[in-house]
Write an enzyme that holds these catalytic residues in place. Structure first.
Site, mmCIF file in Angstrom:
data_model
loop_
_atom_site.group_PDB
_atom_site.id
_atom_site.type_symbol
_atom_site.label_atom_id
_atom_site.label_comp_id
_atom_site.label_asym_id
_atom_site.label_seq_id
_atom_site.Cartn_x
_atom_site.Cartn_y
_atom_site.Cartn_z
ATOM 1 N N ASN A 3 53.728 34.350 -81.311
ATOM 2 C CA ASN A 3 54.343 33.620 -82.423
ATOM 3 C C ASN A 3 54.061 32.118 -82.362
ATOM 4 O OD1 ASN A 3 56.419 33.085 -84.598
ATOM 5 N ND2 ASN A 3 57.410 32.021 -82.880
ATOM 6 N N ASP A 51 54.832 26.664 -83.956
ATOM 7 C CA ASP A 51 54.795 27.953 -84.636
ATOM 8 C C ASP A 51 53.466 28.179 -85.361
ATOM 9 O OD1 ASP A 51 56.793 30.160 -85.244
ATOM 10 O OD2 ASP A 51 55.971 29.747 -87.246
ATOM 11 N N ASP A 66 56.841 39.430 -78.253
ATOM 12 C CA ASP A 66 57.809 38.353 -78.101
ATOM 13 C C ASP A 66 58.084 37.695 -79.455
ATOM 14 O OD1 ASP A 66 59.155 36.434 -76.104
ATOM 15 O OD2 ASP A 66 57.963 35.069 -77.333
ATOM 16 N N HIS A 99 60.308 36.240 -85.576
ATOM 17 C CA HIS A 99 59.825 34.964 -86.119
ATOM 18 C C HIS A 99 58.389 35.066 -86.633
ATOM 19 C CE1 HIS A 99 63.497 33.134 -84.702
ATOM 20 N NE2 HIS A 99 63.346 33.893 -83.630
ATOM 21 N N GLU A 115 60.444 42.474 -80.592
ATOM 22 C CA GLU A 115 61.670 41.810 -80.155
ATOM 23 C C GLU A 115 62.355 41.180 -81.360
ATOM 24 O OE1 GLU A 115 63.614 38.357 -77.487
ATOM 25 O OE2 GLU A 115 62.047 38.064 -78.971
HETATM 26 C C1 LM2 Z 1 61.657 34.984 -76.514
HETATM 27 N N1 LM2 Z 1 61.812 35.926 -77.319
HETATM 28 O O1 LM2 Z 1 61.873 35.735 -78.623
HETATM 29 C C2 LM2 Z 1 61.695 35.173 -75.048
HETATM 30 O O2 LM2 Z 1 62.193 36.458 -74.721
HETATM 31 C C3 LM2 Z 1 62.487 34.055 -74.475
HETATM 32 O O3 LM2 Z 1 62.650 34.213 -73.093
HETATM 33 C C4 LM2 Z 1 61.767 32.747 -74.805
HETATM 34 O O4 LM2 Z 1 62.541 31.616 -74.403
HETATM 35 C C5 LM2 Z 1 61.554 32.582 -76.298
HETATM 36 N N2 LM2 Z 1 61.513 33.766 -77.046
HETATM 37 C C6 LM2 Z 1 60.235 31.890 -76.539
HETATM 38 O O5 LM2 Z 1 59.151 32.723 -76.216
HETATM 39 C C7 LM2 Z 1 62.280 31.121 -73.106
HETATM 40 C C8 LM2 Z 1 63.486 30.362 -72.594
HETATM 41 C C9 LM2 Z 1 63.574 28.998 -73.266
HETATM 42 C C10 LM2 Z 1 62.264 28.234 -73.120
HETATM 43 C C11 LM2 Z 1 61.187 29.085 -73.808
HETATM 44 C C12 LM2 Z 1 59.816 28.448 -73.763
HETATM 45 O O6 LM2 Z 1 64.672 31.102 -72.830
HETATM 46 O O7 LM2 Z 1 64.619 28.245 -72.605
HETATM 47 O O8 LM2 Z 1 62.361 26.975 -73.741
HETATM 48 O O9 LM2 Z 1 61.094 30.367 -73.103
HETATM 49 O O10 LM2 Z 1 59.380 28.261 -72.447
HETATM 50 C C13 LM2 Z 1 62.055 25.820 -72.946
HETATM 51 C C14 LM2 Z 1 63.259 24.929 -72.748
HETATM 52 C C15 LM2 Z 1 63.719 24.421 -74.119
HETATM 53 C C16 LM2 Z 1 62.587 23.700 -74.840
HETATM 54 C C17 LM2 Z 1 61.373 24.637 -74.911
HETATM 55 C C18 LM2 Z 1 60.144 23.945 -75.524
HETATM 56 O O11 LM2 Z 1 64.309 25.662 -72.123
HETATM 57 O O12 LM2 Z 1 64.808 23.505 -73.891
HETATM 58 O O13 LM2 Z 1 63.012 23.406 -76.175
HETATM 59 O O14 LM2 Z 1 61.009 25.084 -73.588
HETATM 60 O O15 LM2 Z 1 59.779 22.817 -74.804
HETATM 61 C C19 LM2 Z 1 63.138 22.036 -76.509
HETATM 62 CA CA CA Z 2 56.631 32.165 -86.773
#
Ligand code: LM2
Ligand code: CA
Length: 506
Positions: A134, A195, A225, A229, A256
C-alpha cells in the site's frame, strides 16, 4: 471481452432480449479458482530465513501445512533515534516501510529467502508472505539493502506515483483523519506512510512484478498488509496480474481489513476480493476468554455460535487466529502470548472450532511495544532459538500441536453434542471423528457428556507427553453409550480423536 446481459422483456417483446455490451473497463475479475486454502499455518513472524528453513521439517511433522513469514522486501533501516520515547533504534516495524522490492532484509538475503522457500516446500510446508504494497516509508533515508532514498523518491517510484504528491489525498494534512471516509482511507497516508497510487498501471505492474518474483521462488500466497487502504478495485487489478503458483493455482490472498468501517470499508465487503483476516473474530475470542488485565473473566459458553452466527465473515473466507503481531501488542482488545494459559487454550479452541484457516502466532518476547526482535546491533535478526527464552515458540506447544493434528484428523466433520455449563466450560464432538472439552474457568470441573465415539479407552492428546510413541498421558474412558465422565483442569482442555483409542475395553 463481452458479457451477455439478459433483460426480461415484460411488455412489447415476448421472451428474452439479449444485448451484447463490452465489459466495463477495470471490472473486477472474478477471483479465479481454484485457490489452495492454506490449512493450519504457523506465523513465524520475524524469524529469520535460516531459522524458518530449519523449522519447516518440525512444522510438517506437527501437522502445519504452511508458514507465514514477515515482509521480505528491502526496508527502512533507521540510523538515528527520534525524540522522547523513541529509544529503540531498530523497532520491529522497520520492515513495514518498503524501500525497494529486492529481498535484502533484516531476516536475511534474497538467496537465503529462496533457500528457505525451497526447503519448506520440500518438507511439505507452503510459504505465505506478508506483502506490504500500500505504501513506502514515512521516515529515514537508508535501507537494509543499502539503497538510499528521500521522501517520495525511490528507485522504482517518483512523486507522480503517490497520492499525496499528486494532490489526490483530500485531507488537510495528508493523513487519514476520518477512517470512515472512503477517499481518505484509500488515498491518504496511513500513519505518515507514503501512499502509492495503486490505481495506476505503473504501480500495479511494479507490485505485480514483486509478487510474481516471490511466486517464481515458490511462494504460495500473501497476507496483504493494509489491504483496507488499497481498496477492492486496486486489489483485484493487482491480483489479476499474478501468475499461478508452483502448485498450479492462483495464489492465496488474505486481506488485512480492520473492522469498524462502514459499507465498502467493512471486512465483509472485501470478501469479494479474497479471504480476509479474522480480526473481529480475534476480538470476540478475547471477549469470551478474557479481558485484560483480569478485569473480568469472559464466558466461553458464548462461543456456541461463533462465526457467521456471531456476525463474523464466513469460515471459508477467513484466515483465523487468536493474535498477530499487531494484536499481540494490544492487550486491551485482543489476546496475546502474554496471556499464557488463556492464550494457549484459545488457540486449542480455535483449532477445534473449525472456523477459518487457523493460524498460530509465534514470535519473540517483548517488554515495550516497539522492541526489536533479537538482533545484532546492525539490526539483522539473530537465529530463533526455542531454548533461549527470547522466542515464544508457541507453535511447538504440546497442546497446540495436539490440536493441529486433531484439526487435520477431523477435517470438515460437523460439530455435534455441544455441551456448555453456561459459564466457562464447553465440549463438543466432530461427528464420529473427535471430541474435545475446554475449561476457561479458574477451578477444575467434572463433566459427563456425550462424545459420539465408540466405547473404549482413549488417550488425552493434550497431555500426551510423547505423541506417536504410545500414550503416556492420562487416559479417558468412553462407555458403551458414548458417554464420558472426565475432570477438565482449570484453563485446560481434554481432547482425542477416533484414532486415539488405545483399547476397546472400558
Ligand atoms: C499494518 N497493517 O495495516 C501492519 O500490520 C502494522 O503493523 C503497520 O504498522 C501498518 N499497517 C503499516 O504497514 C506498523 C507499526 C507502526 C509503524 C508502521 C510503519 O504499528 O507503529 O509506524 O508499522 O513502520 C512507525 C511509527 C509511527 C510513524 C510511522 C512512519 O510508529 O509513529 O508515523 O512509522 O514514520 C509518524
Ligand atoms: Ca492507499
Amino acid at each position: 471481452m463481452f458479457r451477455r446481459i439478459s433483460l426480461l422483456a415484460a411488455t412489447a417483446l415476448a421472451g428474452t432480449l439479449t444485448l451484447t455490451v463490452p465489459a466495463a473497463q477495470g471490472a473486477p475479475e472474478k477471483r479465479p479458482t481454484p485457490v489452495d486454502e492454506p490449512g493450519v499455518t504457523a506465523n513465524l513472524w520475524e524469524w529469520n530465513w535460516k531459522s524458518i528453513g530449519r523449522e519447516c521439517s518440525t512444522l510438517a511433522a506437527d501437522g502445519y501445512t504452511g508458514v507465514q513469514v514477515a515482509p521480505p522486501q528491502n526496508s527502512l533501516k533507521r540510523t538515528e533515534l527520534g525524540s522522547g520515547s523513541d529509544t529503540i533504534l531498530h523497532p520491529w516495524w522497520e520492515v513495514y516501510q518498503p524501500v525497494t522490492y529486492d529481498l535484502t532484509s533484516r531476516m536475511g538475503t534474497e538467496d537465503q529467502f529462496k533457500a528457505m522457500v525451497t526447503k519448506c516446500r520440500k518438507a511439505g510446508v507452503k510459504v505465505y508472505v506478508d506483502a506490504v504494497i500500500n505504501h513506502m516509508t514515512g521516515q529515514g533515508k537508508t535501507s537494509y539493502g543499502g539503497v538510499d532514498y528521500k521522501p517520495y523518491h525511490y528507485p522504482d517510484y517518483g512523486p507522480k506515483n503517490f497520492h499525496f504528491t499528486t494532490g489526490e489525498c483530500p485531507s488537510s494534512d495528508g493523513g487519514i483523519q476520518d477512517f470512515n471516509n472512503k477517499l481518505q482511507v484509500f488515498k491518504c497516508n496511513l500513519v505518515g506512510l507514503e501512499d502509492l497510487r495503486t490505481e495506476t498501471d505503473k504501480v500495479q505492474d511494479t507490485l505485480a512484478d514483486y509478487l510474481n518474483k516471490l511466486i517464481g521462488y515458490g511462494v504460495s500466497g500473501f497476507r496483504v498488509d493494509a489491504a483496507k487502504h488499497i481498496g477492492q478495485d486496486d486489489l483485484d487489478a493487482i491480483y489479476s496480474r499474478l501468475h499461478k503458483t508452483k502448485d498450479g493455482v492462483k495464489p492465496y490472498w488474505a486481506l488485512e481489513v480492520f473492522g469498524g468501517g462502514p459499507g465498502i470499508l467493512s471486512p465483509e465487503a472485501f470478501t469479494r476480493s479474497g479471504d480476509v483476516l479474522g480480526l473481529d473474530a480475534a476480538k470476540q475470542m478475547q471477549a469470551a476468554f478474557k479481558s485484560y488485565p483480569d478485569a473480568h473473566i469472559g464466558s466461553i459458553a458464548t462461543l456456541e455460535v461463533f462465526g457467521k452466527g456471531s456476525g463474523l465473515t464466513s469460515s471459508k473466507k477467513t484466515m483465523s487466529f487468536v493474535t498477530n503481531h499487531d494484536t499481540d501488542r494490544n492487550p486491551g482488545e485482543y489476546l496475546g502470548h502474554k496471556d499464557g494459559a488463556t492464550f494457549i487454550l484459545a488457540n486449542e479452541w480455535l483449532l477445534a472450532s473449525g472456523y477459518g484457516s487457523p493460524q498460530v502466532f509465534s514470535s519473540f518476547e517483548w517488554e515495550t511495544r516497539d522492541d526489536s526482535p533479537p538482533a545484532k546491533a546492525n539490526g539483522l535478526i539473530t537465529d530463533a532459538d526455542c531454548t533461549s527464552g527470547k522466542w515464544t515458540c508457541d507453535h511447538r506447544d504440546r497442546g497446540i500441536v495436539a490440536m493441529v493434528k486433531w484439526h487435520n484428523y477431523v477435517g470438515g466433520a460437523k460439530r455435534a453434542n455441544f455441551y456448555t455449563d453456561d459459564a466457562n466450560v464447553i465440549a463438543f464432538s466432530k461427528d464420529g471423528k473427535g471430541w474435545a472439552a475446554f475449561n476457561n474457568g479458574t477451578d477444575a470441573k467434572q463433566i459427563r457428556v456425550q462424545t459420539g465415539l465408540p466405547k473404549g479407552t482413549y488417550c488425552d492428546v493434550i497431555h500426551d507427553k510423547d505423541p506417536g510413541k504410545g500414550c503416556d498421558g492420562p487416559t479417558v474412558v468412553v462407555n458403551s453409550t458414548g458417554l464420558v465422565t472426565v475432570k477438565v483442569a482449570a484453563k485446560d482442555a481434554v481432547a482425542f480423536t477416533r484414532a486415539d483409542r488405545i483399547s476397546n475395553l472400558t
